[in-house]
Design a protein around this motif. Structure first.
Motif, short mmCIF file in Angstrom:
data_model
loop_
_atom_site.label_atom_id
_atom_site.label_comp_id
_atom_site.label_asym_id
_atom_site.label_seq_id
_atom_site.Cartn_x
_atom_site.Cartn_y
_atom_site.Cartn_z
N GLU A 54 -11.09 2.75 -5.13
CA GLU A 54 -10.75 2.72 -6.56
C GLU A 54 -11.28 1.46 -7.23
OE1 GLU A 54 -6.61 5.38 -6.59
OE2 GLU A 54 -6.49 3.20 -6.45
N VAL A 78 -1.40 3.61 7.63
CA VAL A 78 -1.34 3.25 6.21
C VAL A 78 -2.57 2.46 5.73
CG1 VAL A 78 -0.05 1.91 4.50
CG2 VAL A 78 1.17 3.31 6.19
N SER A 135 2.34 1.70 -3.32
CA SER A 135 1.37 2.03 -4.36
C SER A 135 1.17 3.54 -4.45
CB SER A 135 0.03 1.34 -4.09
OG SER A 135 -0.65 1.98 -3.02
N ASP A 136 1.62 4.26 -3.42
CA ASP A 136 1.51 5.72 -3.43
C ASP A 136 2.91 6.32 -3.29
OD1 ASP A 136 0.44 8.28 -3.37
OD2 ASP A 136 0.23 8.26 -1.19
N ARG A 148 -7.61 2.53 -2.01
CA ARG A 148 -7.52 1.47 -3.04
C ARG A 148 -8.83 0.69 -3.14
NH1 ARG A 148 -4.29 4.50 -4.85
NH2 ARG A 148 -2.11 4.47 -4.20
N LEU A 164 0.84 -1.20 0.00
CA LEU A 164 0.00 0.00 0.00
C LEU A 164 0.87 1.25 0.00
CD1 LEU A 164 -2.86 -1.04 2.45
CD2 LEU A 164 -3.09 -0.60 0.00
N ILE A 165 1.92 1.25 0.82
CA ILE A 165 2.81 2.42 0.86
C ILE A 165 3.44 2.63 -0.52
CG2 ILE A 165 4.94 3.38 1.82
CD1 ILE A 165 4.30 1.89 4.42
N ILE A 217 -4.36 4.65 2.84
CA ILE A 217 -4.16 4.22 1.46
C ILE A 217 -5.07 3.03 1.14
CG2 ILE A 217 -2.44 3.61 -0.29
CD1 ILE A 217 -0.29 4.70 1.54
N ALA A 275 -1.94 -1.11 -7.13
CA ALA A 275 -1.54 0.07 -7.89
C ALA A 275 -2.75 0.96 -8.17
CB ALA A 275 -0.90 -0.36 -9.20
N GLY A 276 -2.56 2.26 -8.02
CA GLY A 276 -3.67 3.19 -8.24
C GLY A 276 -3.16 4.61 -8.29
N GLU A 277 -4.07 5.54 -7.99
CA GLU A 277 -3.70 6.95 -8.04
C GLU A 277 -2.57 7.25 -7.06
OE1 GLU A 277 -6.99 9.56 -7.05
OE2 GLU A 277 -5.57 11.21 -6.73
N ARG A 278 -1.70 8.16 -7.48
CA ARG A 278 -0.60 8.57 -6.63
C ARG A 278 -0.74 10.07 -6.34
NH1 ARG A 278 4.39 9.72 -7.23
NH2 ARG A 278 4.53 9.77 -9.48
#
Lengths: 378, 591
Positions: B465, B454, A96-97, B462, A93-94, B458, A128-131
């Motif tokens: 999304e 986190v 991915s951004d 996700r 998760l970390i 995040i 993976a997604g928006e950053r």
């Protein structure tokens, strides 16, 4: 009155720890490795990165070892398939951004996040997604902030508040948009001590002067003392090809790794072409340019190579022996003609205590005057 | 001829928004104008009351003439004169403005404890509260009970925290009582933040003194000399009434030094919150009172050991505290006679969504969902079919039609993957897409995440999304499993209750409506709610060629001659649904 001791068992190993010891610290005493990102031993526990989660018997959900105080009889498991799986999710998760541009990152090779990504073998990212995309804005010459690399561990916020007592930055916004910045998202305008840079576990905060000067693997570390003030902080010069590219300080020194803006960033003088490396003696101009009304100076200073009231920019490079001889000769001269009290000495706050002691001793015992002072007394 | 007249006008936020104060003004000026009290030698009083529950019918007005209560609904200022003339002067109630059967059915199965005086007394008048035995509980406590006896009584009553987690209140008090410290605090958590929940606001607006009395008793039990009410600034009316109530209580000596002359000091401060959902979490709430950013910290240590300013602190929800005076006055046996084995007493729910009678209800714990929906709520709006009920707001889950006989209590709801939570209850019908509903709640929790940890910051992003792409027809094979995996990890690894429960709507809708998710992956939204998955077309045999859709279409996608069937060009259509809404002949189809 003895401190109460608590018996804690971690991964089958038992240790006695004092009260108020965290599970993480107890584990580290046992040399058990628990990954962390937001934890910093000198700052209050945060519990944000969630990597240090452990299982504790009797507690239904995983807890962060950095925030949980050890209690007597506690049984802790630091690693299990479920814990490792959760850590992997958190790291993914970390990442991915995160820009994941280690190839050009100043911090590569010295980055906790990079290390963890390596140990957990994270290559593909399921999430993976928006950053978050931010514009860089740093008018100051010291700190480089690349907030896209920020993992919001909060260390910079805490060091600024708890250690430096400044509070120049804090968390703002909520949710995915959360970020760390100065009030009203203005440009940073603080003391630029760079403590935040020192504690940042990623490449989000670096020194502007470090840029493209060499990564950690090519660095030779040389421990020394900061030359700026009498505090005498321990510093470590990071030297590449005989060039100081960065200054840090170790946590196990008396200044606990903390430095100020001068100690951390004020090292350009070392390789400055203007730096004096040998003593200089001013050369007397050949011809006086006229009467300045100060009397017959030539008569008083017949031995002097310098006309005292003439500003000369001509210098002669001399050896230390010659320079010291010259000083001794002039001091003796003055003393014999006008007495020791015609001489005064002013020493510097940049010198160590020992040097300052020697200086006053010199003035009192060798020169014979009490006219001695120190610039820091102002 | 009537001897006494009491007029009560509902003036909670709902009543005020519907014009409650204008209605009360109209009564006051007309009664003065017509000189009614003097002329008819009547005992006459007119006052505001708090929320009555059925806000949809506001302004509700009760006229009590010689103890006979007549309830009027949908009252506007211009209707007041007729009530005054016909009912108050003439003695004949205006029958067509009175509430109907539904109103009475709405109240029939309710049991009002917390709301018992709410809606009957003037919330801004301490004498009104005292007239219904207000502050008698605290008198009783000071006169005859030790703190331990108070705690024991609350423990025996079985009262559990009404804010969401359902922790036994007496146990919490006991832990704080036992914690050794020079200073302790009691905090009333009025930071009600769930979308669709408004019971705490209603209680403070309708009966602020009950909350204050509960706090005094709690403070005495744990040994706290200072209290805070943490209330969101978006509740201006509640704040105003609470402020007034605290001031007048202080004047009466119920708050301050040596209260009730018993040598016990206790005072209350109001702390306004800026409306962050996460500040309902107790450690974030504490941080906010301390002047920090509202971010939770890890527990343990728990606030009862290390809370506000590092001192032992009890945090109770508004509804929990408002229960206390009634338990003390009527006894724990009375309280625990309501409810189930492990969930005692009553619970206030905010019944909203596609339900006929939406509003605030108080029911005994353990009542079935069926009774709430069909007996109290009067069934689903517009004769649609019930699909599910979301309880516990964004932290809860959904209950399906197959589970209508579930008992509404902590254990039963937890068993099916939902929670009582603060008591939000959103009714969904056949037109609601469950994927979309879950996405809505996730949007809320994601934007309200404090950003500290986190998985929540995040992870929920996700999740959102993935949900978003599913509702837009871009879902991928394996997305449902990925949602489940990520949801479970977020639940396990998050720091506070917000993150630990944020994935609940996703997990529960996948559990009960997996086929809807699968249909979305196939490009269909069964409820026809996800616009990106729909195509609009005109059904020729129904189309009269009236041109209404053509004029309504903002994209110019509809063409056709008058009185002949029109057509929609799919490549131009932006799927806004304007044609569907405007067509009177059901000639616009969406699939």
């Amino acid at each position: 009155m003895g401190m109460k001791k608590l018996k804690v068992t971690i991964d089958g190993k038992t240790i006695e720890v004092p009260e108020n010891t965290t599970v993480l610290d107890a584990a580290r005493m046992l040399d058990i490795q628990i990954p962390t990102l937001c934890h910093h031993p000198k700052l209050t526990p945060f519990g944000g990165c969630r990597l240090c989660i452990v299982e504790i018997k009797g507690i239904p959900r995983p807890v962060t070892s950095c925030t949980t105080p050890a209690s007597d009889g506690m049984e802790v498991t630091t690693s299990s398939p479920q814990m490792e799986d959760l850590r992997k999710t958190v790291l993914e998760l970390i990442l991915s951004d995160h820009p994941n541009d280690c190839m050009v990152c100043e911090k590569a090779g010295d980055c906790t996040l990079q290390e963890l990504a390596y140990f957990y073998g994270i290559r593909e990212n399921r999430f993976a997604g928006e950053r978050r995309i931010y514009e860089k804005k740093d008018g100051n010459p010291f700190l480089e902030r690349d907030m896209e690399k920020c993992i919001l561990c909060g260390r910079c916020v805490k060091v600024c508040d708890e250690v430096q007592g400044v509070g120049a930055i804090d968390f703002t916004y909520r949710g995915f948009k959360s970020k760390i910045c100065p009030p009203y998202e203005k440009d940073l305008n603080c003391e630029f001590c760079g403590q935040c840079v020192a504690v940042c576990p990623t490449g989000a905060l670096t020194g502007k002067q470090w840029s493209l000067r060499g990564r950690q693997k090519d660095i030779k570390e040389i421990d020394t003392i900061c030359p700026y003030c009498g505090t005498g902080c321990n510093i470590t010069l990071h030297v590449r090809r005989n060039d100081v590219v960065r200054i840090t300080s170790r946590e196990d020194t008396w200044n606990e790794g903390w430095l100020c803006v001068k100690g951390r960033f004020g090292y350009k003088f070392i390789n400055s072409p203007d730096r004096l490396k040998k003593p200089l003696i001013r050369i007397t101009p050949k011809k006086d340019t006229g009467n300045r009304g100060y009397g017959d100076t030539e008569k008083n200073f017949t031995h002097s190579p310098i006309h005292p009231f003439t500003v000369s920019s001509n210098f002669r490079e001399v050896s230390w022996n010659e320079a010291l001889d010259y000083i001794a000769e002039r001091l003796n001269d003055i003393k014999s003609k006008h007495g020791a009290d015609a001489i005064g000495g002013l020493s510097s706050a940049r010198c160590t205590n020992e040097e300052n002691y020697l200086f006053q001793k010199f003035m009192r015992a060798a020169v014979g005057t009490n006219n001695v002072d120190h610039c820091a007394r102002l | 001829m009537n001897k006494s007249i009491t007029i009560q006008v509902c003036m909670g936020t709902g009543g005020m928004a519907a014009g409650g104060s204008e209605v009360l003004d109209a009564f006051e000026s007309l009664m003065r104008e017509k000189n009614i009290p003097a002329e008819f030698k009547k005992e006459c009083s007119m006052h505001k009351v708090g929320c009555r529950g059925l806000c949809a019918r506001d302004v509700l007005v009760d006229v009590i003439a010689d103890n006979r209560r007549t309830i009027y609904q949908y009252i506007k200022p211009e209707m007041v004169e007729r009530i005054v003339d016909e009912h108050i002067v003439g003695g004949n109630p205006v029958s067509e403005w009175q509430v109907d059967e539904d109103y009475h059915k709405f109240h029939e199965k309710q049991v009002k404890v917390v709301l018992s005086d709410c809606g009957n007394i003037d919330p801004e008048d301490i004498n009104a509260y005292m007239a219904v035995d207000g502050y008698k509980a605290v008198e009783k406590v000071f006169a005859s009970m030790t703190p331990e006896e108070v705690i024991d009584m609350i423990k025996k009553s079985g009262l559990r925290g009404r804010g969401g987690a359902g922790f036994p209140t007496g146990v919490k008090w006991e832990a704080c009582r036992k914690a050794e410290a020079g200073q302790k605090y009691i905090i009333c958590n009025a930071d009600e933040g769930d979308p669709g929940a408004f019971m705490d606001r209603a209680v403070i607006e309708g009966n602020p003194h009950a909350v204050i009395e509960g706090m005094i008793i709690g403070a005495y039990a744990i040994g706290a000399s200072k209290g805070y009410v943490y209330i969101r600034a978006e509740y201006p009316l509640a704040v105003e009434r609470l402020k007034k109530a605290i001031n007048v209580s202080r004047e009466r000596g119920f708050l301050g030094k040596n209260i009730f002359g018993k040598g016990f000091d206790f005072d209350i401060k109001i702390k306004l919150g800026a409306g962050a959902f996460v500040c309902g979490e107790e450690t974030a709430l504490i941080a906010s009172i301390e002047g920090q950013r509202g971010m939770p910290r890890a527990k343990p240590p728990f606030p009862v050991h290390r809370g506000l300013w590092g001192k032992p602190t009890v945090i109770n929800n508004v509804e929990t505290l408002a229960n206390i005076p009634y338990i003390i006055k009527k006894g724990h046996e009375w309280f625990s006679s309501y409810g189930t084995e492990k969930s005692k007493g009553t619970k206030v729910f905010a019944l909203t969504g596609k339900i006929k009678n939406s509003g605030l209800i108080e029911v005994p714990m353990g009542i079935t969902l069926r009774e709430i929906i069909y007996d109290i709520g009067g069934g689903i709006e517009n004769e649609k079919a019930l699909k599910a009920v979301q309880t516990g707001g964004p932290s809860g889950g959904c209950i399906t039609t197959g589970m209508l006989d579930i008992n509404m209590d902590y254990e039963s709801l937890a068993k099916v993957g939902s929670i009582v939570g603060s008591g939000g209850m959103i009714v969904l019908d056949e037109d609601d897409c469950m994927v979309n509903v879950a996405k809505y709640f996730l949007q809320f929790t994601q934007s309200e995440s404090c950003g500290k940890c986190v998985p929540c910051r995040i992870g929920t992003k996700r999740l959102l999304e993935i949900m978003d792409r599913i509702t837009k027809g871009a879902g991928r094979q394996g997305d449902i499993e990925l949602l489940e995996k990520l949801s479970n990890d977020i639940k396990a690894a998050s720091l506070c209750g917000l993150g630990q429960t944020a994935p609940n709507p996703v997990l529960s809708t996948i559990k009960y409506f997996r086929e809807e998710y699968e249909a979305h992956l196939q490009g269909k939204c069964p409820a026809k709610a996800c616009n990106e998955l729909l195509t609009y077309h005109i059904i020729e045999e129904f189309c009269k060629g009236c041109g209404a859709c053509l004029r309504a279409c903002p994209a110019g996608a509809i063409t056709g001659e008058k009185k002949k069937p029109h057509t929609i060009a799919p490549e131009i259509c932006i799927k806004c649904g304007a044609c569907f809404d405007v067509c009177k002949f059901k000639a616009v189809g969406k699939e």
